[in-house]
Write an enzyme that holds these catalytic residues in place. Structure first.
Site, PDB file in Angstrom:
ATOM      1  N   ARG A   1      -3.214   7.028  -2.132  1.00  0.00           N
ATOM      2  CA  ARG A   1      -1.973   6.263  -2.262  1.00  0.00           C
ATOM      3  C   ARG A   1      -0.939   7.082  -3.029  1.00  0.00           C
ATOM      4  O   ARG A   1      -1.298   7.819  -3.950  1.00  0.00           O
ATOM      5  CB  ARG A   1      -2.209   4.943  -3.009  1.00  0.00           C
ATOM      6  CG  ARG A   1      -2.995   3.949  -2.183  1.00  0.00           C
ATOM      7  CD  ARG A   1      -3.097   2.588  -2.828  1.00  0.00           C
ATOM      8  NE  ARG A   1      -4.113   1.815  -2.129  1.00  0.00           N
ATOM      9  CZ  ARG A   1      -4.423   0.561  -2.402  1.00  0.00           C
ATOM     10  NH1 ARG A   1      -3.779  -0.078  -3.365  1.00  0.00           N
ATOM     11  NH2 ARG A   1      -5.355  -0.063  -1.718  1.00  0.00           N
TER      12      ARG A   1
ATOM     13  N   GLN B   1     -13.009   3.388  -2.345  1.00  0.00           N
ATOM     14  CA  GLN B   1     -13.245   1.954  -2.201  1.00  0.00           C
ATOM     15  C   GLN B   1     -14.558   1.725  -1.456  1.00  0.00           C
ATOM     16  O   GLN B   1     -15.062   2.630  -0.777  1.00  0.00           O
ATOM     17  CB  GLN B   1     -12.127   1.291  -1.385  1.00  0.00           C
ATOM     18  CG  GLN B   1     -10.802   1.164  -2.120  1.00  0.00           C
ATOM     19  CD  GLN B   1      -9.794   0.324  -1.336  1.00  0.00           C
ATOM     20  OE1 GLN B   1      -9.968   0.055  -0.145  1.00  0.00           O
ATOM     21  NE2 GLN B   1      -8.736  -0.088  -2.018  1.00  0.00           N
TER      22      GLN B   1
ATOM     23  N   HIS C   1      -6.612   2.278   2.152  1.00  0.00           N
ATOM     24  CA  HIS C   1      -7.752   1.411   1.828  1.00  0.00           C
ATOM     25  C   HIS C   1      -8.823   1.594   2.909  1.00  0.00           C
ATOM     26  O   HIS C   1      -8.573   2.248   3.931  1.00  0.00           O
ATOM     27  CB  HIS C   1      -7.332  -0.061   1.686  1.00  0.00           C
ATOM     28  CG  HIS C   1      -6.578  -0.637   2.856  1.00  0.00           C
ATOM     29  ND1 HIS C   1      -6.258  -1.951   2.955  1.00  0.00           N
ATOM     30  CD2 HIS C   1      -6.101  -0.073   4.005  1.00  0.00           C
ATOM     31  CE1 HIS C   1      -5.611  -2.187   4.080  1.00  0.00           C
ATOM     32  NE2 HIS C   1      -5.501  -1.058   4.734  1.00  0.00           N
TER      33      HIS C   1
ATOM     34  N   VAL D   1      -6.736 -11.633   5.446  1.00  0.00           N
ATOM     35  CA  VAL D   1      -7.710 -12.696   5.157  1.00  0.00           C
ATOM     36  C   VAL D   1      -6.982 -14.020   4.960  1.00  0.00           C
ATOM     37  O   VAL D   1      -5.822 -14.054   4.553  1.00  0.00           O
ATOM     38  CB  VAL D   1      -8.563 -12.376   3.895  1.00  0.00           C
ATOM     39  CG1 VAL D   1      -9.562 -11.286   4.172  1.00  0.00           C
ATOM     40  CG2 VAL D   1      -7.687 -12.043   2.705  1.00  0.00           C
TER      41      VAL D   1
ATOM     42  N   TRP E   1       0.869  -1.180   0.000  1.00  0.00           N
ATOM     43  CA  TRP E   1       0.000   0.000   0.000  1.00  0.00           C
ATOM     44  C   TRP E   1       0.907   1.231   0.000  1.00  0.00           C
ATOM     45  O   TRP E   1       1.570   1.518   0.989  1.00  0.00           O
ATOM     46  CB  TRP E   1      -0.903  -0.015   1.238  1.00  0.00           C
ATOM     47  CG  TRP E   1      -2.004  -0.999   1.056  1.00  0.00           C
ATOM     48  CD1 TRP E   1      -3.211  -0.750   0.496  1.00  0.00           C
ATOM     49  CD2 TRP E   1      -2.005  -2.376   1.417  1.00  0.00           C
ATOM     50  NE1 TRP E   1      -3.963  -1.896   0.461  1.00  0.00           N
ATOM     51  CE2 TRP E   1      -3.244  -2.912   1.015  1.00  0.00           C
ATOM     52  CE3 TRP E   1      -1.074  -3.238   2.003  1.00  0.00           C
ATOM     53  CZ2 TRP E   1      -3.590  -4.244   1.204  1.00  0.00           C
ATOM     54  CZ3 TRP E   1      -1.418  -4.560   2.191  1.00  0.00           C
ATOM     55  CH2 TRP E   1      -2.662  -5.053   1.786  1.00  0.00           C
TER      56      TRP E   1
ATOM     57  N   ALA F   1     -14.542 -10.620   4.245  1.00  0.00           N
ATOM     58  CA  ALA F   1     -14.429  -9.190   3.928  1.00  0.00           C
ATOM     59  C   ALA F   1     -14.052  -9.055   2.462  1.00  0.00           C
ATOM     60  O   ALA F   1     -13.496  -9.974   1.865  1.00  0.00           O
ATOM     61  CB  ALA F   1     -13.369  -8.530   4.803  1.00  0.00           C
TER      62      ALA F   1
END
Ligand code: FA5
Length: 347
Positions: free
Chosen positions: A199, A213, A173, A256, A156, A310
């Site tokens: 970013r 987002q 994000h 995740v 990121w 998610a």
């Protein structure tokens, strides 16, 4: 009444008769009834008279003043009524003329896309929440299983805000809102989080340094990957058409496990391969996966009891696909020719 007063009365009455404008009325009033007008001067003349004539003269001047005042009031009423009448005639409006359509602003296509996406998730039981754009690195990274010095932190391209005590960033994000939401509520959780992200990015047709987002998060006692697949497939079909095919492939995001990228078949070439899908027949829409047990532990959820999934998608990219916009930079150049097209598209 003395001759002088008779003459004064005649002169005043004749002039009053001829008056047709409000300006002349004011002049007349100044000349005859004003503080330095003729009635006042006549009254001053009383001192020249023998004492026995003064009371009668005074009464006569007062009577004349009242008479002229009354005549003035009547004339004023007539003049005002006439001028109102003529103004009404001149300024009359044709109420049967159709009105001019006002040039109204419209919602930005990104705002409209956010509303469309949150409406689809709303129908599936998801609440829409929002969070801070200036974010603590703890929420942006640490609590999301990306500790300091973890190489994934570089993925990121973060814009940092200087801070002596704490590391503060412009959020790269919307995933920090997973943590903030779970800190606030007990499961079951079903939220979508639209918002602006930043970013430090080289700009091109698909990359902006600020963009939007939408995060999605569902946590409960028996949430599985099947729920994620079903929800995302339904979302894609609501936005891009019922005939869409969907694809899930393995991907890596530290927060995740397992992680996936989610794609739909290219609606421009029906999956045959074209410029938009780089010849692959598939268009990647978002990253997703089952919430990592470490993330659940960070917010005090027991990973042996709760599971969740998610996802995070870029809103401009969804709008580009849906409306055939070839360059992301169009969104933020403020060109009315570009923006006004979306009145029709979204109407
Ligand atoms: C993420 O940001 C993850 N937080 C997504 C996620 C959430 C994964 C939850 C798993 C679970 P990624 O860096 O791939 O992932 O960004 C997600 C989307 O944001 C991209 O697919 C893209 O559509 C959009 N995006 C990212 N960078 C830019 C950019 N510079 N300009 C425009 N859109 C961007």
């Amino acid at each position: 009444m003395s001759d002088d007063l008779e003459r004064l009365k005649r002169e005043a009455s004749e002039r009053l008769e001829r008056i047709t404008s409000e300006d002349d009325l004011a002049d007349w009033h100044r000349d005859f009834l004003g503080r330095q007008g003729q009635i006042t001067s006549a009254m001053k003349g009383i001192s020249q008279l023998p004492a026995e004539e003064r009371p009668a003269f005074g009464q006569a001047v007062n009577a004349l003043r009242n008479e002229l005042q009354e005549a003035f009031d009547n004339r004023q009423d007539q003049v005002l009524a006439a001028s109102l009448q003529s103004r009404l005639q001149q300024e009359s409006v044709d109420v049967t003329l159709p009105g001019r359509t006002p040039l109204a602003g419209t919602l930005h296509p990104v705002t409209r896309m956010i509303r469309e996406i949150t409406r689809v998730f709303g129908l599936m039981g998801f609440q829409t929440v929002e969070g801070p754009e200036v974010e603590d690195a703890y929420y942006a990274f640490d609590a999301l299983n990306i500790p300091q010095d973890h190489p994934a932190r570089d993925v990121w391209d973060t814009i940092f805000i200087e801070s002596e005590q704490r590391e503060i960033v412009l959020r790269p994000h919307t995933s920090p809102m997973q943590i903030r939401t779970m800190e606030q509520v007990e499961p079951p959780v079903r939220v979508v989080v639209p918002g602006r992200c930043y970013r430090y990015e080289a700009l091109d047709a698909t990359h902006e340094w600020h963009f939007h987002q939408i995060e999605g998060l569902a946590v409960d006692t028996s949430i599985t990957m099947t729920d994620l697949k079903g929800t995302l497939a339904e979302f894609a079909r609501q936005i891009f058409g019922q005939e869409r095919k969907v694809r899930f492939r393995c991907d890596y995001f530290p927060f995740v496990e397992p992680g996936v990228d989610f794609a739909i078949d290219c609606m421009f070439c029906e999956g045959k391969g074209c410029r938009v899908c780089s010849g692959t027949g598939w268009i990647e829409l978002l990253g997703a996966g089952m919430v990592h047990p470490n993330v659940l532990r960070h917010v005090g959820y027991d990973p042996d009891v709760y599971t969740g999934w998610a996802f995070g998608m870029g809103i401009e990219r969804i709008a580009m696909l849906k409306y055939g916009i070839e360059d992301i930079r169009h969104f933020y150049q403020g060109d009315v020719r570009f923006l006004s097209q979306f009145n029709r598209v979204f109407a």
